[in-house]
Scaffold this motif. Structure first.
Motif, PDB file in Angstrom:
ATOM      1  N   ASP A   5      95.790  73.321  17.933  1.00  0.00           N
ATOM      2  CA  ASP A   5      94.448  73.421  18.480  1.00  0.00           C
ATOM      3  C   ASP A   5      93.491  72.893  17.422  1.00  0.00           C
ATOM      4  OD1 ASP A   5      92.707  75.017  20.611  1.00  0.00           O
ATOM      5  OD2 ASP A   5      91.856  75.385  18.640  1.00  0.00           O
ATOM      6  N   THR A   6      92.452  72.149  17.857  1.00  0.00           N
ATOM      7  CA  THR A   6      91.588  71.513  16.864  1.00  0.00           C
ATOM      8  C   THR A   6      90.920  72.525  15.942  1.00  0.00           C
ATOM      9  OG1 THR A   6      90.010  71.387  18.649  1.00  0.00           O
ATOM     10  CG2 THR A   6      91.026  69.335  17.945  1.00  0.00           C
ATOM     11  N   LYS A   7      90.556  73.690  16.510  1.00  0.00           N
ATOM     12  CA  LYS A   7      89.885  74.677  15.657  1.00  0.00           C
ATOM     13  C   LYS A   7      90.816  75.216  14.600  1.00  0.00           C
ATOM     14  CE  LYS A   7      85.733  76.055  17.490  1.00  0.00           C
ATOM     15  NZ  LYS A   7      84.816  77.092  17.932  1.00  0.00           N
ATOM     16  N   LEU A   8      92.060  75.471  14.985  1.00  0.00           N
ATOM     17  CA  LEU A   8      93.025  75.978  14.010  1.00  0.00           C
ATOM     18  C   LEU A   8      93.244  74.957  12.915  1.00  0.00           C
ATOM     19  CD1 LEU A   8      93.752  77.863  16.499  1.00  0.00           C
ATOM     20  CD2 LEU A   8      96.001  77.946  15.510  1.00  0.00           C
ATOM     21  N   ASN A   9      93.420  73.700  13.341  1.00  0.00           N
ATOM     22  CA  ASN A   9      93.667  72.669  12.335  1.00  0.00           C
ATOM     23  C   ASN A   9      92.449  72.485  11.436  1.00  0.00           C
ATOM     24  OD1 ASN A   9      96.193  72.277  13.345  1.00  0.00           O
ATOM     25  ND2 ASN A   9      95.555  70.680  14.756  1.00  0.00           N
ATOM     26  N   GLY A  10      91.265  72.556  12.021  1.00  0.00           N
ATOM     27  CA  GLY A  10      90.047  72.421  11.228  1.00  0.00           C
ATOM     28  C   GLY A  10      89.943  73.519  10.188  1.00  0.00           C
ATOM     29  N   SER A  11      90.247  74.761  10.597  1.00  0.00           N
ATOM     30  CA  SER A  11      90.111  75.849   9.634  1.00  0.00           C
ATOM     31  C   SER A  11      91.206  75.767   8.574  1.00  0.00           C
ATOM     32  CB  SER A  11      90.143  77.200  10.345  1.00  0.00           C
ATOM     33  OG  SER A  11      91.200  77.240  11.247  1.00  0.00           O
ATOM     34  N   ALA A  12      92.408  75.357   8.966  1.00  0.00           N
ATOM     35  CA  ALA A  12      93.466  75.203   7.967  1.00  0.00           C
ATOM     36  C   ALA A  12      93.092  74.112   6.971  1.00  0.00           C
ATOM     37  CB  ALA A  12      94.786  74.869   8.647  1.00  0.00           C
ATOM     38  N   ALA A  13      92.503  73.015   7.476  1.00  0.00           N
ATOM     39  CA  ALA A  13      92.103  71.935   6.576  1.00  0.00           C
ATOM     40  C   ALA A  13      90.997  72.404   5.633  1.00  0.00           C
ATOM     41  CB  ALA A  13      91.628  70.736   7.385  1.00  0.00           C
ATOM     42  N   THR A  14      90.088  73.254   6.145  1.00  0.00           N
ATOM     43  CA  THR A  14      89.034  73.784   5.276  1.00  0.00           C
ATOM     44  C   THR A  14      89.638  74.592   4.135  1.00  0.00           C
ATOM     45  OG1 THR A  14      87.739  73.981   7.270  1.00  0.00           O
ATOM     46  CG2 THR A  14      86.845  74.989   5.309  1.00  0.00           C
ATOM     47  N   MET A  15      90.648  75.397   4.457  1.00  0.00           N
ATOM     48  CA  MET A  15      91.340  76.160   3.407  1.00  0.00           C
ATOM     49  C   MET A  15      91.933  75.203   2.369  1.00  0.00           C
ATOM     50  SD  MET A  15      91.373  79.504   4.189  1.00  0.00           S
ATOM     51  CE  MET A  15      89.656  79.231   4.466  1.00  0.00           C
ATOM     52  N   LEU A  72      96.286  64.602  -8.617  1.00  0.00           N
ATOM     53  CA  LEU A  72      94.986  65.205  -8.332  1.00  0.00           C
ATOM     54  C   LEU A  72      94.268  64.405  -7.241  1.00  0.00           C
ATOM     55  CD1 LEU A  72      93.104  67.478  -9.205  1.00  0.00           C
ATOM     56  CD2 LEU A  72      92.018  65.898 -10.747  1.00  0.00           C
ATOM     57  N   MET A  73      94.384  63.098  -7.344  1.00  0.00           N
ATOM     58  CA  MET A  73      93.804  62.185  -6.352  1.00  0.00           C
ATOM     59  C   MET A  73      94.301  62.531  -4.941  1.00  0.00           C
ATOM     60  SD  MET A  73      92.236  59.123  -6.177  1.00  0.00           S
ATOM     61  CE  MET A  73      91.974  58.119  -4.723  1.00  0.00           C
ATOM     62  N   ALA A  74      95.606  62.738  -4.803  1.00  0.00           N
ATOM     63  CA  ALA A  74      96.169  63.046  -3.487  1.00  0.00           C
ATOM     64  C   ALA A  74      95.709  64.414  -3.005  1.00  0.00           C
ATOM     65  CB  ALA A  74      97.691  62.984  -3.537  1.00  0.00           C
ATOM     66  N   VAL A  75      95.730  65.394  -3.912  1.00  0.00           N
ATOM     67  CA  VAL A  75      95.338  66.749  -3.526  1.00  0.00           C
ATOM     68  C   VAL A  75      93.885  66.773  -3.071  1.00  0.00           C
ATOM     69  CG1 VAL A  75      94.874  69.038  -4.454  1.00  0.00           C
ATOM     70  CG2 VAL A  75      97.020  67.929  -4.964  1.00  0.00           C
ATOM     71  N   LEU A  76      93.019  66.063  -3.802  1.00  0.00           N
ATOM     72  CA  LEU A  76      91.595  66.092  -3.478  1.00  0.00           C
ATOM     73  C   LEU A  76      91.286  65.296  -2.210  1.00  0.00           C
ATOM     74  CD1 LEU A  76      89.841  65.614  -6.923  1.00  0.00           C
ATOM     75  CD2 LEU A  76      90.214  67.713  -5.683  1.00  0.00           C
ATOM     76  N   SER A  77      92.026  64.198  -1.990  1.00  0.00           N
ATOM     77  CA  SER A  77      91.583  63.312  -0.916  1.00  0.00           C
ATOM     78  C   SER A  77      92.218  63.619   0.435  1.00  0.00           C
ATOM     79  CB  SER A  77      91.843  61.851  -1.291  1.00  0.00           C
ATOM     80  OG  SER A  77      93.215  61.659  -1.522  1.00  0.00           O
ATOM     81  N   PHE A  78      93.464  64.111   0.467  1.00  0.00           N
ATOM     82  CA  PHE A  78      94.114  64.275   1.768  1.00  0.00           C
ATOM     83  C   PHE A  78      93.352  65.188   2.726  1.00  0.00           C
ATOM     84  CE2 PHE A  78      98.725  62.785   0.833  1.00  0.00           C
ATOM     85  CZ  PHE A  78      98.236  61.512   0.668  1.00  0.00           C
ATOM     86  N   PRO A  79      92.957  66.388   2.294  1.00  0.00           N
ATOM     87  CA  PRO A  79      92.265  67.228   3.273  1.00  0.00           C
ATOM     88  C   PRO A  79      90.935  66.637   3.750  1.00  0.00           C
ATOM     89  CG  PRO A  79      92.543  68.393   1.184  1.00  0.00           C
ATOM     90  CD  PRO A  79      93.177  67.091   1.020  1.00  0.00           C
ATOM     91  N   ILE A  80      90.189  65.955   2.867  1.00  0.00           N
ATOM     92  CA  ILE A  80      88.902  65.448   3.354  1.00  0.00           C
ATOM     93  C   ILE A  80      89.065  64.145   4.116  1.00  0.00           C
ATOM     94  CG2 ILE A  80      87.372  66.650   1.771  1.00  0.00           C
ATOM     95  CD1 ILE A  80      87.214  64.265   0.081  1.00  0.00           C
ATOM     96  N   LEU A  81      90.256  63.536   4.051  1.00  0.00           N
ATOM     97  CA  LEU A  81      90.473  62.344   4.879  1.00  0.00           C
ATOM     98  C   LEU A  81      90.851  62.719   6.308  1.00  0.00           C
ATOM     99  CD1 LEU A  81      92.356  59.875   2.537  1.00  0.00           C
ATOM    100  CD2 LEU A  81      90.176  59.497   3.648  1.00  0.00           C
ATOM    101  N   LEU A  82      91.218  63.997   6.511  1.00  0.00           N
ATOM    102  CA  LEU A  82      91.704  64.407   7.831  1.00  0.00           C
ATOM    103  C   LEU A  82      90.766  64.103   9.002  1.00  0.00           C
ATOM    104  CD1 LEU A  82      93.695  67.737   7.543  1.00  0.00           C
ATOM    105  CD2 LEU A  82      94.261  65.775   8.940  1.00  0.00           C
ATOM    106  N   PRO A  83      89.463  64.454   8.914  1.00  0.00           N
ATOM    107  CA  PRO A  83      88.592  64.156  10.062  1.00  0.00           C
ATOM    108  C   PRO A  83      88.623  62.668  10.426  1.00  0.00           C
ATOM    109  CG  PRO A  83      87.378  65.363   8.382  1.00  0.00           C
ATOM    110  CD  PRO A  83      88.729  65.132   7.835  1.00  0.00           C
ATOM    111  N   LEU A  84      88.543  61.830   9.374  1.00  0.00           N
ATOM    112  CA  LEU A  84      88.561  60.385   9.586  1.00  0.00           C
ATOM    113  C   LEU A  84      89.889  59.947  10.198  1.00  0.00           C
ATOM    114  CD1 LEU A  84      86.576  58.127   8.813  1.00  0.00           C
ATOM    115  CD2 LEU A  84      87.960  57.740   6.801  1.00  0.00           C
ATOM    116  N   LEU A  85      90.965  60.462   9.632  1.00  0.00           N
ATOM    117  CA  LEU A  85      92.302  60.071  10.088  1.00  0.00           C
ATOM    118  C   LEU A  85      92.516  60.459  11.554  1.00  0.00           C
ATOM    119  CD1 LEU A  85      94.943  58.857   8.924  1.00  0.00           C
ATOM    120  CD2 LEU A  85      95.757  61.189   8.674  1.00  0.00           C
TER     121      LEU A  85
END
Lengths: 219, 217
Positions: A108-118, B157-170
């Motif tokens: 679910d997008t919300k779950l994935n969003g919150s996991a990504a925030t963590m 460090l580059m991978a750790v920092l960038s992967f989660p913030i690339l998610l919305p774009l990806l």
């Protein structure tokens, strides 16, 4: 006296939401059944997390404009406490998902969003730990926090509205105000949110004091 | 403005002189695609085709952009610091990395089609997604590589920092190109296009505003 009022209010509000939340009348709804009471505990965790991340963001901005080490301390500790509330939100949500959607984790997008925030904030702490020099650490982590928070807003607020979500208020599901929060539930839900946010700020205050004491003692 | 173009030109010349870095990234992409080809043999599922393509590009992007700020010597940094505005430096870097990423992603698309077949119905739309994805990746990774290099740390460090913030774009770009693969009309894909454009604008604006603070550190 005034300094204690909001703490007393925090305790009373949370106790009230515990008692009224577990014993009060709730609408009978299919699938949800009694688990609807989880809304008093699950949703306030996220609200508190967002409030604390906002505190962290504001203090990161303040740090960049003034370079005061205290601002950096507040930003880091707020993010730390927010992580705890985020984990609590994930756990209560997983429990709820198990009994209503049938699985501990659903795509679910919300779950994935919150996991990504963590994940983002875990990365934030890894960044903090990998820079030994204090000023550089504060500056780099403030920049990273501002950058990542802005992107996470898009993730949590915008993307779910483009797709279907099992959560209310997204992709054709009605917002939760319209169907399951009747006036009796509101009377518990809003105090619970306020109470938990105050508790979060209280924990933050204690953390900041502890860290300041640690800093003076170690020097 | 002239400084920015000079800087971009300098980057391209440098890249051309050390061909090993650029060819390294290309070999990386080609061998990854070849491994995927051998591992999957037959790719029939368009969704998997698309997801795999973007994951390959993601790793290629991290590899290609990571060196952006790391290969610079102390002397060169001091030279920049005394003669240029930080804003010029970051914009030039983003422009250069976007160009680099676009070239890499076009080449990957070519190799990918050769090995795993072309499943895209609407190629121009897919290419637009490729372009926007490349610039977005480049912009995010440029700023993160600046942070990582100042933190004195390596690629991890580059991978750790960038992967989660690339998610919305990806996620957005994967959805956009999936719609392009299915050949849906533009009206279906417009919301995603809008999100992609605004993400690009947001990332570039933030990099522009925040880079001076990293620069000072």
């Amino acid at each position: 006296m005034m300094r204690y009022v909001w703490k007393i209010a925090a305790a009373l509000l949370v106790y009230y939401s515990l008692v009224a939340g577990l014993t009060g009348e709730v609408p009978r709804m299919a699938i949800l059944n009694e688990t609807i009471r989880n809304i008093y505990f699950h949703v306030p965790m996220w609200f508190t997390m967002m409030a604390l991340f906002l505190v962290s963001l504001i203090y990161s901005l303040k740090y960049l404009s003034g370079s005061s080490p205290d601002h950096d301390l507040v930003a880091a500790e707020a993010a730390r406490v927010a992580m705890v509330f985020g984990i609590a939100g994930l756990l209560t949500g997983m429990l709820w998902a198990r009994f209503t959607w049938g699985a501990w984790w659903v795509n679910d997008t919300k779950l994935n969003g919150s996991a990504a925030t963590m994940l983002v904030y875990a990365a934030y702490f890894i960044l903090r730990n990998s820079v030994p020099e204090k000023q550089k650490r504060a500056r780099l982590s403030a920049v990273y926090a501002i950058f990542s928070f802005s992107l996470m807003i898009v993730f949590i607020m915008v993307l779910p509205r483009l797709t279907d979500s099992l959560h209310p208020g997204n992709g054709g599901n009605p917002a939760f105000g319209s169907y399951d929060l009747d006036s009796r539930m509101r009377a518990v839900f809003y105090p619970a949110v306020a109470g938990w946010i105050l508790v979060g700020l209280w924990i933050l205050q204690i953390r900041i004091r502890t860290r300041k004491l640690e800093n003076t003692v170690s020097i | 403005m002239r400084n920015i173009f000079t800087l971009v030109g300098k980057e391209i010349t440098l890249e051309w002189r050390n061909k090993y870095a650029l060819s390294g990234v290309f070999i990386y992409v080609i061998s990854t695609i070849f491994i995927c080809y051998n591992a999957f043999r037959q790719m029939i599922d368009p969704q998997a085709w698309n997801a795999l393509f973007w994951i390959i590009l993601l790793f290629a992007a991290v590899n290609a952009v990571a060196k952006s700020f790391m290969q610079e010597t102390r002397g060169l940094q001091l030279f920049y610091y005394s003669f240029l505005d930080p804003q010029q430096v970051i914009l030039a870097r983003i422009v250069y990395n976007s160009v680099l990423m676009t070239v890499i992603s076009l080449a990957s698309f070519g190799f990918y089609t050769v090995f795993l077949g072309n499943l895209v119905a609407d190629v121009p739309m897919f290419l637009l997604g490729l372009l926007l994805g490349s610039t977005g990746f480049a912009a995010v990774l440029t700023l993160v590589s600046a942070i990582a290099s100042r933190a004195g740390n390596s690629a991890s460090l580059m991978a750790v920092l960038s992967f989660p913030i690339l998610l919305p774009l990806l996620i957005t770009v994967i959805r956009f190109s999936r719609n392009a693969m299915e050949g849906f009309s533009w009206s279906v894909n417009n919301p995603h296009l809008l999100v992609l454009l605004s993400l690009n604008a947001l990332v570039i604006a933030l990099a522009y505003l925040l880079f001076p603070y990293i620069w000072k550190a």
